[in-house]
Design a protein around this motif. Sequence first.
Motif, short mmCIF file in Angstrom:
data_model
loop_
_atom_site.label_atom_id
_atom_site.label_comp_id
_atom_site.label_asym_id
_atom_site.label_seq_id
_atom_site.Cartn_x
_atom_site.Cartn_y
_atom_site.Cartn_z
N LEU B 256 0.82 -1.21 0.00
CA LEU B 256 0.00 0.00 0.00
C LEU B 256 0.85 1.26 0.00
O LEU B 256 0.61 2.20 -0.75
N MET B 257 1.88 1.28 0.87
CA MET B 257 2.72 2.48 0.96
C MET B 257 3.49 2.70 -0.34
O MET B 257 3.75 3.83 -0.74
N GLN B 258 3.84 1.59 -0.98
CA GLN B 258 4.54 1.71 -2.25
C GLN B 258 3.61 2.32 -3.30
O GLN B 258 4.04 3.13 -4.12
N LEU B 259 2.35 1.94 -3.23
CA LEU B 259 1.35 2.51 -4.13
C LEU B 259 1.27 4.03 -3.91
O LEU B 259 1.21 4.81 -4.85
N MET B 260 1.30 4.43 -2.63
CA MET B 260 1.29 5.85 -2.30
C MET B 260 2.48 6.55 -2.94
O MET B 260 2.35 7.59 -3.57
N PHE B 265 5.41 10.13 -6.46
CA PHE B 265 6.74 10.38 -7.03
C PHE B 265 7.06 9.48 -8.21
O PHE B 265 8.16 9.50 -8.72
N GLY B 266 6.09 8.68 -8.63
CA GLY B 266 6.35 7.74 -9.73
C GLY B 266 6.14 8.36 -11.10
O GLY B 266 5.92 7.66 -12.07
N GLY B 267 6.14 9.68 -11.18
CA GLY B 267 6.03 10.32 -12.49
C GLY B 267 4.74 11.13 -12.63
O GLY B 267 4.73 12.21 -13.20
N SER B 268 3.62 10.64 -12.04
CA SER B 268 2.36 11.33 -12.26
C SER B 268 2.17 12.49 -11.29
O SER B 268 1.34 13.36 -11.53
N MET B 269 2.95 12.54 -10.19
CA MET B 269 2.86 13.61 -9.19
C MET B 269 1.42 13.84 -8.75
O MET B 269 0.97 14.98 -8.63
N ASN B 270 0.68 12.76 -8.54
CA ASN B 270 -0.70 12.92 -8.10
C ASN B 270 -0.76 12.88 -6.58
O ASN B 270 -1.06 11.87 -5.96
#
Lengths: 289, 303
Positions: B256-260, B265-270
């Motif tokens: 879950l935290m990885q999903l967060m 920070f995985g590119g989409s900056m959502n």
Amino acid sequence: MKKVQRTGVIREYDLHSRSVKVLYGFVLFLCLVMTVIALFPLIWVCLAGFKDLKEFVSSTSLLPSDFNFGMFTTTWDQLGIAKNYLNSLFSVAGSVVCAIVFNGLLGYGLGILKPKGYGVVKKLVMLSLLLPTTISIVPLFMNIQKLGLGNSFLPLWLSFGANAMYVVLFIQFFESLPHSIIEAARIDGANQLQTFFSIVLPLSKPICTVIAIFAVNAAWSDFLLPYLVLRGGQLQTVMVRLFVFSTEQTVNADTMMRSVVFSMIPPIILFFIFQKQLTENAVSVGIKG
Amino acid sequence: MSQTKVMRKLSGARFAENSKAWLIMLPSLILMLFFVWEPLFESVRMSLYKTRNVELVRYIGFDNYISVMGKDDFIQALLNTFSYTFWSLIIGFLLPVVLAMIIGETRRSKGIFRTIAYLPNMLPGLAVIILWSSFFSAEKSGVLNILLSTIGVSPQTYLTRAEWVIPIIIIIATWKGAGATALIYMASMAGVSPELYEAAAIDGATVLQRVWHILLPSIRKLMGTLLILQIISVFQIMYEPMVLTKGGPDNASLSLMQLMWQYAFGGSMNYGKASAVAVIVTGILLVMTLIHSYFDRKESSWD
């Protein structure tokens, strides 16, 4: 020879019985197994560091073909690890100072001074102990960005000044200090801040040592917030560098192993210097919450 | 001087004392506010907003939650996180107790074994993960495969197997943490007076009976506390799968935290959606803590 006072379940006279002797032998055997499991990965990664890429990906032997320390120095120079070490050093030093001073002062306020209304703050600190820090890393990073503190050690240093666990450890220790000494200082006319630095802190060496060791290790090992704050800049620490290597896969596997060794050397040295404090004192304060 | 005057003077002095004390705490409180408390509130607030970069664009109620929870990867990450917790209890909960017992029984080398048990805990978590990634490498040069080849087993794959990847990550985490936890148990076990064992032995209790009836009951409460702490900490597992498997194979180790982290920070900056995930995790942890303190209180009232 000094006789060792036994504390365990197995008593001295039990060892006359054969089955207990076997049991005791089994216990020792398990301890040896633990030792091998705990140390083997460390030995192995150091051995792997002596292999070049070709040997690392193809050799089916744990031992390198030869022990050439040049492998390590070459990687050290090529990647410019010295600079990252220096950055880590700055980052760690500032973090430790902040960890002692700010958490110490808050602990002093909540554990000794206890001004009117301190209970609410103490509850808040206790509550934050339960809440994980990574959870709020997103808004924290945004705040840092908004204040223009990106690419600087300052937010990393100060973040160590706001550690609920360290505060609680300070409170517990301060509450155990003899109140009369602090009173005496006050009667002699020292103000509250002077009392803290000239009386309380010097009396608190044991807890300060433990927290300093914790903070050194945590600051050295930390990479999530440091990565967000320092990435791409000149101030990257050893762990940030290692994290970048691992996510972007910009270095070869063999170089990676040597970087891992570099990143583990300071904590291991720290560990062997302070092993007594760590395994004895740290344990008694190790239970968070 | 009249009594009221003295009182007023005293309370004036106390007021000055109080304000000075608060002044001393002020810098630390500002740091706490900035680094711990405000970000928590901000998380909740942000999760209710549509965000663009660091800006809050507009209030959208629970849309972030609905959108996040409606995706397959959320369900997968939730199940995985429970799976991490399950495996961590299977592999890592009793091991420290056993380690504490065996180290506690050794006679001369207790200090050495204690030091060795604690050592892995001092190593940087990131370095530990990278180090073990080569241990479980699927190549024939992977350390485990080298070891297996000596007993004639052909090279295996490990981290690409969906059913193995979570237990392996837990094994690594246990390798790092079990010794330190064992030392906490040891400290608690050392509190049992040797006379109790002596007395039990005189009454004819065997060694195993002494372990069962004296040693284990003495750490029961501590076990309860460490159980909940372990669950809380495993529930936040993040960088281990991030570095080791990137959540793979096919999201089998995504937490879950990885999903967060990925949303933020995985590119989409959502950041809005990332905050929604963070709030959900916090909520689950809070519920667990409440359940724990409920049982804790119940148990104390029994004693």
